[in-house]
Write a protein that holds these residues in place. Structure first.
Motif, PDB file in Angstrom:
ATOM      1  N   LYS A  72       0.813  -1.217   0.000  1.00  0.00           N
ATOM      2  CA  LYS A  72       0.000   0.000   0.000  1.00  0.00           C
ATOM      3  C   LYS A  72       0.849   1.270   0.000  1.00  0.00           C
ATOM      4  N   LYS A  73       1.862   1.319   0.832  1.00  0.00           N
ATOM      5  CA  LYS A  73       2.687   2.522   0.963  1.00  0.00           C
ATOM      6  C   LYS A  73       3.406   2.842  -0.344  1.00  0.00           C
ATOM      7  N   VAL A  74       4.009   1.848  -0.950  1.00  0.00           N
ATOM      8  CA  VAL A  74       4.731   2.053  -2.212  1.00  0.00           C
ATOM      9  C   VAL A  74       3.775   2.513  -3.310  1.00  0.00           C
ATOM     10  N   GLU A  75       2.636   1.856  -3.396  1.00  0.00           N
ATOM     11  CA  GLU A  75       1.666   2.205  -4.443  1.00  0.00           C
ATOM     12  C   GLU A  75       1.078   3.599  -4.204  1.00  0.00           C
ATOM     13  N   ALA A  76       0.814   3.942  -2.954  1.00  0.00           N
ATOM     14  CA  ALA A  76       0.315   5.284  -2.638  1.00  0.00           C
ATOM     15  C   ALA A  76       1.364   6.332  -3.007  1.00  0.00           C
ATOM     16  N   ASN A  77       2.628   6.046  -2.718  1.00  0.00           N
ATOM     17  CA  ASN A  77       3.698   6.986  -3.050  1.00  0.00           C
ATOM     18  C   ASN A  77       3.835   7.188  -4.555  1.00  0.00           C
ATOM     19  N   GLN A  78       3.508   6.151  -5.331  1.00  0.00           N
ATOM     20  CA  GLN A  78       3.514   6.291  -6.792  1.00  0.00           C
ATOM     21  C   GLN A  78       2.579   7.422  -7.215  1.00  0.00           C
ATOM     22  N   MET A  79       1.482   7.563  -6.503  1.00  0.00           N
ATOM     23  CA  MET A  79       0.522   8.615  -6.821  1.00  0.00           C
ATOM     24  C   MET A  79       0.928   9.943  -6.197  1.00  0.00           C
ATOM     25  N   LEU A  80       1.371   9.906  -4.950  1.00  0.00           N
ATOM     26  CA  LEU A  80       1.689  11.136  -4.224  1.00  0.00           C
ATOM     27  C   LEU A  80       2.832  11.921  -4.857  1.00  0.00           C
ATOM     28  N   GLU A  81       3.709  11.240  -5.585  1.00  0.00           N
ATOM     29  CA  GLU A  81       4.839  11.940  -6.192  1.00  0.00           C
ATOM     30  C   GLU A  81       4.458  12.660  -7.488  1.00  0.00           C
ATOM     31  N   LYS A  82       3.232  12.488  -7.934  1.00  0.00           N
ATOM     32  CA  LYS A  82       2.795  13.112  -9.184  1.00  0.00           C
ATOM     33  C   LYS A  82       2.057  14.425  -8.902  1.00  0.00           C
ATOM     34  N   THR A  83       2.670  15.521  -9.307  1.00  0.00           N
ATOM     35  CA  THR A  83       2.057  16.834  -9.067  1.00  0.00           C
ATOM     36  C   THR A  83       0.685  16.955  -9.725  1.00  0.00           C
ATOM     37  N   PRO A  84       0.518  16.500 -10.985  1.00  0.00           N
ATOM     38  CA  PRO A  84      -0.812  16.640 -11.598  1.00  0.00           C
ATOM     39  C   PRO A  84      -1.756  15.464 -11.268  1.00  0.00           C
ATOM     40  N   LEU A  85      -1.622  14.897 -10.078  1.00  0.00           N
ATOM     41  CA  LEU A  85      -2.460  13.758  -9.678  1.00  0.00           C
ATOM     42  C   LEU A  85      -3.942  14.043  -9.895  1.00  0.00           C
ATOM     43  N   ASP A  86      -4.392  15.233  -9.499  1.00  0.00           N
ATOM     44  CA  ASP A  86      -5.807  15.570  -9.657  1.00  0.00           C
ATOM     45  C   ASP A  86      -6.229  15.508 -11.124  1.00  0.00           C
TER      46      ASP A  86
END
Length: 121
Positions: free
Chosen positions: A91-105
């Protein structure tokens, strides 16, 4: 299935709102620590399946590579099957994959549009 996405629509709304706020601070070269922490904390409180659904939609919206002849449900299934086949770390690794992306929204909004999921109230 798109039901996996639709059943988490509140999570999508919350993440999009938090990520948009963070992105706007980043784009304006402003300090965004508080926004980063809020997004990170929210993600920490999700379960692993929530993170998998979010990540599937995020990559769909980022890459925009899908078979346009398929239904939204089939598009989601195909994208998810790809990730399930290649394996998830945790979960942590996969969440970080998203959190590191500035245009996530923006990626999430694009993915929801591709899946024809109305997320706006």
């Amino acid at each position: 299935m798109v039901k996996d996405v639709e059943s988490r629509i509140e999570i999508f709304r919350d993440i999009i709102k938090l990520a948009e706020k963070r992105r706007k601070f980043v784009e304006n070269d402003q300090e965004y620590t508080k926004e980063d922490v809020a997004l990170d904390n929210y993600m920490d409180n999700l379960d692993f399946e929530d993170v998998k659904v979010l990540q599937t939609v995020m990559y769909l919206g980022r890459d925009r590579e899908y078979n346009k002849d398929l239904s939204p449900s089939e598009i989601y299934k195909e994208e998810r099957r790809y990730f399930d086949t290649n394996g998830w770390v945790n979960k942590k690794v996969e969440a970080n994959q998203m959190l590191e992306k500035t245009p996530l929204d923006q990626y999430l909004v694009n993915g929801l549009k591709i899946l024809k999921v109305n997320w706006e109230k």
